[in-house]
Design a protein around this motif. Structure first.
Motif, mmCIF file in Angstrom:
data_model
loop_
_atom_site.group_PDB
_atom_site.id
_atom_site.type_symbol
_atom_site.label_atom_id
_atom_site.label_comp_id
_atom_site.label_asym_id
_atom_site.label_seq_id
_atom_site.Cartn_x
_atom_site.Cartn_y
_atom_site.Cartn_z
ATOM 1 N N SER A 51 0.815 -1.222 0.000
ATOM 2 C CA SER A 51 0.000 0.000 0.000
ATOM 3 C C SER A 51 0.843 1.264 0.000
ATOM 4 O O SER A 51 0.399 2.315 -0.482
ATOM 5 C CB SER A 51 -0.950 0.008 1.202
ATOM 6 O OG SER A 51 -0.244 0.179 2.429
ATOM 7 N N VAL A 52 2.056 1.187 0.554
ATOM 8 C CA VAL A 52 2.906 2.384 0.609
ATOM 9 C C VAL A 52 4.210 2.202 -0.172
ATOM 10 O O VAL A 52 5.085 3.066 -0.133
ATOM 11 C CB VAL A 52 3.224 2.770 2.071
ATOM 12 C CG1 VAL A 52 1.971 3.238 2.786
ATOM 13 C CG2 VAL A 52 3.862 1.608 2.824
ATOM 14 N N LYS A 53 4.324 1.107 -0.883
ATOM 15 C CA LYS A 53 5.543 0.850 -1.645
ATOM 16 C C LYS A 53 5.728 1.910 -2.721
ATOM 17 O O LYS A 53 4.823 2.182 -3.515
ATOM 18 C CB LYS A 53 5.465 -0.541 -2.280
ATOM 19 C CG LYS A 53 6.736 -0.957 -3.004
ATOM 20 C CD LYS A 53 6.611 -2.387 -3.535
ATOM 21 C CE LYS A 53 7.881 -2.832 -4.226
ATOM 22 N NZ LYS A 53 7.754 -4.228 -4.745
ATOM 23 N N GLY A 54 6.893 2.514 -2.745
ATOM 24 C CA GLY A 54 7.221 3.485 -3.770
ATOM 25 C C GLY A 54 6.655 4.881 -3.564
ATOM 26 O O GLY A 54 6.873 5.762 -4.395
ATOM 27 N N LEU A 55 5.943 5.108 -2.461
ATOM 28 C CA LEU A 55 5.375 6.433 -2.232
ATOM 29 C C LEU A 55 6.469 7.407 -1.787
ATOM 30 O O LEU A 55 7.370 7.049 -1.027
ATOM 31 C CB LEU A 55 4.279 6.374 -1.165
ATOM 32 C CG LEU A 55 3.010 5.586 -1.491
ATOM 33 C CD1 LEU A 55 1.968 5.788 -0.403
ATOM 34 C CD2 LEU A 55 2.448 5.978 -2.851
ATOM 35 N N SER A 56 6.363 8.626 -2.244
ATOM 36 C CA SER A 56 7.306 9.665 -1.861
ATOM 37 C C SER A 56 6.966 10.188 -0.469
ATOM 38 O O SER A 56 5.901 9.892 0.090
ATOM 39 C CB SER A 56 7.252 10.819 -2.862
ATOM 40 O OG SER A 56 6.001 11.496 -2.758
ATOM 41 N N GLU A 57 7.850 11.007 0.083
ATOM 42 C CA GLU A 57 7.597 11.601 1.393
ATOM 43 C C GLU A 57 6.335 12.458 1.356
ATOM 44 O O GLU A 57 5.523 12.435 2.282
ATOM 45 C CB GLU A 57 8.803 12.444 1.812
ATOM 46 C CG GLU A 57 8.787 12.887 3.262
ATOM 47 C CD GLU A 57 9.064 11.768 4.240
ATOM 48 O OE1 GLU A 57 8.912 11.994 5.453
ATOM 49 O OE2 GLU A 57 9.414 10.651 3.795
ATOM 50 N N ALA A 58 6.176 13.213 0.274
ATOM 51 C CA ALA A 58 4.988 14.059 0.144
ATOM 52 C C ALA A 58 3.716 13.219 0.078
ATOM 53 O O ALA A 58 2.684 13.579 0.666
ATOM 54 C CB ALA A 58 5.108 14.933 -1.107
ATOM 55 N N GLN A 59 3.774 12.114 -0.623
ATOM 56 C CA GLN A 59 2.607 11.240 -0.730
ATOM 57 C C GLN A 59 2.298 10.569 0.602
ATOM 58 O O GLN A 59 1.130 10.436 0.989
ATOM 59 C CB GLN A 59 2.853 10.194 -1.821
ATOM 60 C CG GLN A 59 2.862 10.787 -3.217
ATOM 61 C CD GLN A 59 3.310 9.786 -4.268
ATOM 62 O OE1 GLN A 59 4.175 8.942 -4.016
ATOM 63 N NE2 GLN A 59 2.736 9.883 -5.456
#
Length: 208
Positions: A51-59
């Protein structure tokens, strides 16, 4: 309102049913029960990680509204709850079996999972499990703790010969056998994975 499966939400699990809980198995786990619990735990673990794989800090930090949780906050909550919920179950295993309490269980395994995963019911978490009070300072730290605790739980389910059906947790808001309590832990992570997906489809979710 911030949402989670904690004691207030557990009250939603006290659904009326004509099903006789006394008909639940009172012997040690069957092969089917063990396989289902392990599969459910593994699937929901994978879903949390993905669910959070590859998400940026902003995301990760994006909040749909001031009173809504970000993906980061959801992960910190999942990790904290994973640890605390199982910590509640461990002492019950050390106590003598209390199958006579099974008559107080008011829902089936299926009803329990469905109720926990149903995000149409909302509730505020207890203070200790608020993301701001999380012992984890980052998503990476929270995920690491979550994975370690989940893997320990899977190992336990895979190897235990304990009669989980006959060890019953009696709480002010309801009664659960320990097998059900493990399903509750797994379903709880699924509930908040859904919440993360809701954040990600928000029209204002950052593209990068």
């Amino acid at each position: 309102m911030k949402r989670t499966i904690t004691w207030v939400l557990m009250a939603f699990l006290l659904l009326s049913t004509d099903t006789s809980i006394a008909q639940q198995k009172t012997t040690t786990m069957t092969t089917q029960e063990r396989d289902y619990a392990i599969r459910f735990l593994k699937e929901t673990e994978t879903d949390v990680l993905n669910s959070v794989k590859g998400l940026s800090e902003a995301q990760l930090k994006f909040k749909p509204a001031a009173n809504k949780w970000s993906a980061e906050e959801c992960i910190k909550h999942i990790a904290a709850a994973e640890k605390e919920l199982w910590a509640m179950a461990v002492p019950v295993l050390k106590q003598p079996a209390n199958p006579e309490k099974r008559t107080d269980i008011k829902f089936t395994d299926e009803q329990l999972v469905k109720a926990v995963e149903d995000r149409s019911h909302q509730s505020k978490t207890i203070t200790a499990l608020e993301p701001d009070n999380s012992p984890y300072k980052s998503v990476a730290e929270a995920l690491n703790a979550f994975k370690k605790n989940r893997d320990k739980l899977i190992v336990f389910i895979n190897s235990t010969q304990e009669n989980l059906r006959n060890h019953v947790v009696v709480l002010p808001v309801g009664t659960y056998d320990l097998y059900q309590f493990i399903l509750l832990i797994s379903a709880h992570s699924n509930r908040h994975t859904q919440q993360i997906e809701e954040v990600k489809v928000n029209n204002s979710f950052p593209q990068y």
